[in-house]
Design an enzyme around this catalytic site. Structure first.
Site, PDB file in Angstrom:
ATOM      1  N   ASP A   1      68.632 -23.872  39.756  1.00 19.28           N
ATOM      2  CA  ASP A   1      67.467 -22.987  39.763  1.00 19.28           C
ATOM      3  C   ASP A   1      67.017 -22.846  41.204  1.00 19.28           C
ATOM      4  O   ASP A   1      67.746 -23.196  42.135  1.00 19.28           O
ATOM      5  CB  ASP A   1      66.366 -23.498  38.831  1.00 19.28           C
TER       6      ASP A   1
ATOM      7  N   ARG B   1      54.836 -23.932  32.303  1.00 21.20           N
ATOM      8  CA  ARG B   1      54.721 -24.125  33.754  1.00 21.20           C
ATOM      9  C   ARG B   1      54.448 -22.783  34.434  1.00 21.20           C
ATOM     10  O   ARG B   1      55.326 -21.921  34.511  1.00 21.20           O
ATOM     11  CB  ARG B   1      56.002 -24.743  34.331  1.00 21.20           C
TER      12      ARG B   1
END
Length: 527
Positions: free
Chosen positions: A443, A160
């Site tokens: 996160d 990603r």
């Protein structure tokens, strides 16, 4: 090296990754696409102004023929047919080895929300990915000297890159920071595309934070151009798109259509999706959300979004991937572990029964838990793409219907957001992008929710269950309390950057206008 390029400090691995060939490749990609990226980012700004002035998102009239058309995405590569459990985490050597060896079907190596983008982290991520593709990656535990390496059989690797809105300040082209998306993609693709094909797999990606099908079109053009430069067949790249903005939810068909030759599916990126819902309607009192703990996948707007994703994917023969449950086990606390496993089991059972083809976990111990729930529903079938979910009917209004039964804002919710935001920002600016806080894996997305809710509640003077109104003054009182608790509970020998974190949080929470991304605000605090 082109004199148009200026690179930040030389660190271990940078000469390997930033080779002359790699930089020439990046420069070709940049010259072809950087202006288009800038135009699309400006289009985001204009659309946000329209939303602030009362416009509401809708399914696009001009693309109705795409939604009603009979088309399919390209056939799925063999090693992406069965994706029932995907593990995710930062693209760091230790995580790469643990995740690829975890028994999951896929590992999404993250250079985005769970990797703090220090120059060292970004370069070392590329070094580790290159070694992982070649199966030479090792990690030595500094505590006991034990060396870890990859098993013979590993998860399929996906990467990603960072989102379109981010830049990489340590590599300038013509005096301007390069797009972080193009930087991350180009370096991985240049070094590893041919090697992945030699090894029977391919260059596979997850694409984050898109807000329109035009942004997907740009990615598709990047893919076509990059494959052409390296002499690789068009359609070799495969990408799964994270549907993690409310605007992208209205364009799922169109996003798959734009990436048709390269599409591998869509993913329900739930935490960023919640953040997007707050951000896009931050100025409207009609869109005030309650404590984060109440915003589950079963509330109406989240259920509509996830069901529509499954239906859309399966009608186009694409994979529908479930999201991340934030609960994680604690090997030192059996009660915490049992609660985490129960929560994860319930979440994955719901996704499997809803027709998702797979799901995400953040910890190797959760792989068998998630797999068991998908095995119960899927058996030996590699996916559930035959479940077309024709029962699902989602209107424009369903996706923005945020009413939640019993919705409240509590003092615990306010304090929890403050504490999580301070702790996560402190970790992020210290170079750590994924942090286990209060038995949840946090996160950037979950920190974004925390600070966005605080801004929203203060701006609209929301009343808590205690009867108190959330004001700037109340926030500052609570913030001082939580900061003191964090400092008092921190080992004195450790150096923490809590004061820097609070400075950033105050800017995010108390600014007159809503600031789009925490990571942009905090980026200059990184090394």
């Amino acid at each position: 090296m082109s004199n148009r390029i200026k690179i930040g400090k030389n660190i271990s691995g940078s000469s390997e990754i930033l080779s002359s060939g790699a930089l020439e490749f990046l420069l070709l990609i940049h010259d072809r696409f950087h202006m288009r990226r800038e135009e699309l980012l400006q289009a985001r700004v204009k659309r946000q102004v329209a939303l602030r002035n009362g416009a509401m998102p809708t399914f696009l009239k001009e693309t109705a023929q795409i939604r009603s058309g009979d088309w399919r995405v390209a056939s799925t590569p063999h090693d992406l047919q069965d994706r029932r459990v995907e593990i995710t985490g930062p693209a760091e050597a230790k995580m790469l080895i643990n995740a690829l060896n975890s028994g999951a079907k896929v590992f999404m190596a993250d250079i985005e929300d769970s990797l703090s983008p220090t120059w060292e982290n970004v370069i070392h991520a590329q070094v580790a990915l290159k070694a992982a593709v070649r199966r030479t990656l090792t990690f030595q535990n500094p505590d006991n000297g034990k060396t870890y390496s990859l098993n013979e059989k590993t998860a399929t690797l996906m990467v990603r890159p960072r989102g379109w809105h981010l830049h990489e300040k340590n590599l300038l082209i013509d005096g301007e920071p390069v797009s972080a998306s193009l930087f991350d993609f180009s370096l991985f693709f240049f070094h590893n595309a041919h090697e992945t094909l030699k090894r029977g797999t391919g260059p596979y990606f997850y694409l984050p934070k898109m807000e329109s099908h035009l942004e997907a079109r740009l990615w598709n053009e990047v893919f076509e151009f990059a494959q052409g430069i390296l002499g690789i067949a068009n359609g070799t790249i495969r990408a799964t798109v994270l549907i993690e903005t409310i605007l992208a939810a209205y364009e799922m068909d169109e996003i798959l259509f734009e990436l048709k030759d390269h599409a591998a599916g869509l993913n329900a990126g739930r935490w960023d999706y919640i953040f997007s819902m707050i951000k896009k309607f931050s100025y409207s009192k009609e869109f005030i959300l309650p404590d984060r703990s109440q915003i589950t996948m079963t509330v109406p707007f989240m259920r509509a979004y996830s069901d529509l994703l499954v239906k859309t994917c399966h009608h186009r023969n694409a994979h529908a991937m479930g999201g991340m449950s934030a609960f994680i086990p604690n090997r030192k606390d059996q009660v915490v572990t049992e609660n985490a496993l129960k929560k994860v089991r319930e979440d994955k059972e719901r996704e499997a029964r809803a027709g998702f083809d797979g799901t995400w976990v953040a910890h190797p111990d959760l792989v068998p838990i998630a797999q068991a729930e998908f095995d119960k529903v899927m058996g030996n079938s590699p996916n559930q793409r035959n479940k077309l979910r024709d029962d699902v009917v989602v209107s424009d209004r369903n996706l923005t219907y945020i009413k939640i039964e019993g919705a409240v804002v509590t003092e615990a919710g306010v304090r929890g957001n403050i504490q999580v935001a301070i702790q996560y920002i402190e970790r992020w600016i210290s170079g750590v992008g994924a942090a286990a806080l209060h038995n949840l894996m946090e996160d950037a997305a979950t920190a974004e929710i925390s600070r966005a809710q605080l801004w929203q509640w203060i701006t609209h003077k929301v009343t808590m269950t205690t009867g108190e109104v959330i004001t700037k003054e109340l926030y500052l009182d609570y913030r001082n309390d939580e900061l003191k608790k964090l400092k008092d509970s921190s080992p004195s020998q450790n150096i923490f950057r809590y004061d820097d974190a609070v400075e950033i949080l105050d800017q995010l929470v108390l600014n007159h206008d809503f600031i789009d991304f925490l990571t942009l605000q905090a980026y200059d605090k990184l090394n």
